[in-house]
Design an enzyme around this catalytic site. Structure first.
Site, PDB file in Angstrom:
ATOM      1  N   GLU A 200       0.790  -1.228   0.000  1.00  0.00           N
ATOM      2  CA  GLU A 200       0.000   0.000   0.000  1.00  0.00           C
ATOM      3  C   GLU A 200       0.830   1.289   0.000  1.00  0.00           C
ATOM      4  O   GLU A 200       0.442   2.273  -0.628  1.00  0.00           O
ATOM      5  CB  GLU A 200      -0.926   0.023   1.228  1.00  0.00           C
TER       6      GLU A 200
ATOM      7  N   SER B   8     -27.283 -27.139  50.612  1.00  0.00           N
ATOM      8  CA  SER B   8     -26.122 -27.925  51.033  1.00  0.00           C
ATOM      9  C   SER B   8     -24.793 -27.244  50.738  1.00  0.00           C
ATOM     10  O   SER B   8     -23.747 -27.741  51.171  1.00  0.00           O
ATOM     11  CB  SER B   8     -26.155 -29.298  50.348  1.00  0.00           C
TER      12      SER B   8
END
Length: 415
Positions: A81, A341
């Site tokens: 680019e 529990s």
């Protein structure tokens, strides 16, 4: 200073005022934030390995911006680019002049002459391409160069460049197309992602394969010619095939990923999870789920904590997240429910620490009545007496109530 300004001629005052306005406009020309975009939510483990992700609110796979860009990708991108990226101030006059000549000769736009900085500005603004817009890009590109380093600018571009379909940015593309993070990209993969933003429609798994392959290999040839890669690297890179199908992102600790997506959307969260331990725990729960499912127990959860560091190192909210049946997507860890529990191990621990209970100590397991409350075991049976460690392992209710009365409710509440 004021007297000197007042003594100036009218046109000189106007020139200074206009110049000041233009300077201030230039100084504050960049938007804040630079990109008005929504991002995917990422969750990684303690070592930075990706656990999972959720797509951005606009339906795009756009990972949050990062400053860590692989050197191979940066090399490929600049070669394709903007080879003078490291040297220009955001605008390359020679490239713009060459593009203008090419466009005039062709009678249409065949080249833009934009630098990577200008392309980053274009991604920020998302406006239609016009000559006026090009002029704005030139102005903002020079301003961007004054505020950010070259590495930061290329990172901004890499994080927001279109990569085909609903994939945006190098990090998302690396996972979707190659099944791994950007830091592991090969030369061939880096070259593929470098050429994609120029023509993102080429990344289609049913067509345009030859055109994309040609562009990739042309870039690799350029890298070979300028000495960036060796002949061996070139041959190995050109031999790599293009991705055939998109890859799914990891789905590790999905309930945790979902929770963080809801609470911290659009961010990259590095958790304390240990990926290796998480996978081991997943396997253990899957094996137990196979056994428990025969008794119609279809949901399991586990939370593993490093007590010395007070960190969660494994988070399994449920099993079979992807099956979408039997409530498997429900995060049991976060779901409101009776403590039941769950409190028994804490009571057992508190009493052991104070020497109020021994593992082999016998506890009564008989029918009792406490202020009108008659606790019963799940089996509705009683053993008469049972060792404390066995009562905990079997989650017996009566021995637990006896232990709690002995230890004291207020004392246990403050434990």
């Amino acid at each position: 200073m004021i007297d000197k300004f007042l003594s100036l001629k009218r046109w000189e005052k106007a020139t200074l005022i206009i110049g000041f306005i233009l300077m201030m406009g230039y100084a504050f020309s960049l938007p804040d934030p630079l990109f008005d975009a929504s991002y995917s939510t990422l969750v990684s483990d303690r070592n930075g390995e990706l656990l999972g992700a959720r797509i951005a609110s606009d339906g795009q796979w756009r990972f949050p911006p990062t400053d860590s860009i692989p050197d191979k990708y940066k090399t490929c991108l600049m070669a394709f680019e903007d080879r003078y990226f490291r040297y220009h101030p955001g605008v390359n006059p020679l490239s713009l002049g060459r593009a203008m000549v090419q466009n005039i000769k062709a009678g249409r736009v065949v080249s833009g002459g934009s630098t990577l900085t200008m392309q980053t500005v274009r991604l920020m603004r998302k406006n239609k391409r016009t000559y006026f817009e090009k002029f704005i890009e030139i102005i903002l590109a020079t301003r961007l160069e004054l505020s950010y380093s070259k590495n930061r600018i290329i990172a901004l571009y890499a994080s927001h460049a279109p990569m085909g379909g609903n994939v945006v940015g190098i990090d998302a593309a690396a996972w979707r197309y190659f099944g791994h993070g950007a830091r592991s990209l090969s030369w061939a993969e880096s070259a593929t992602l470098a050429v994609l933003p120029n023509s993102p429609s080429l990344m289609h798994f049913g067509r345009n394969r030859d055109a994309l392959l040609t562009k990739r290999n042309r870039l690799l040839q350029k890298l070979l010619d300028n000495g960036t890669i060796s002949e061996t690297d070139y041959r190995l890179a050109t031999a790599e095939p293009l991705p055939e199908n998109p890859h799914s992102l990891p789905q590790i600790a999905p309930h945790l990923v979902t929770r963080l997506y809801l609470s911290q959307p659009g961010t990259h969260v590095q958790s304390t999870i240990d990926k290796s331990l998480q996978l081991q725990a997943d396997n253990v729960l899957e094996r137990w789920n196979t056994e428990f499912s025969q008794n119609h127990i279809l949901n399991l959860a586990a939370l593993i904590v490093d007590l010395e560091k007070n960190e969660v190192i494994s988070y399994i909210g449920n099993v079979n997240f992807g099956k979408q049946q039997s409530g498997n997507q429900v995060d049991i860890i976060q779901s409101s429910r009776s403590t039941g529990s769950i409190l028994k191990p804490f009571l057992y621990c508190a009493m052991l620490q104070e020497g109020a209970l021994l593992p082999g100590e016998l506890l009564p397991d008989i029918p009792i009545n406490v202020g009108g409350f008659s606790p019963k075991n799940f089996s509705l049976q009683y053993d008469g007496a049972v060792h404390a460690n066995e009562a905990l392992a079997r989650s017996l209710n009566v021995p637990s109530v006896v232990s709690l009365r002995r230890y004291g409710v207020p004392k246990f509440y403050d434990f």
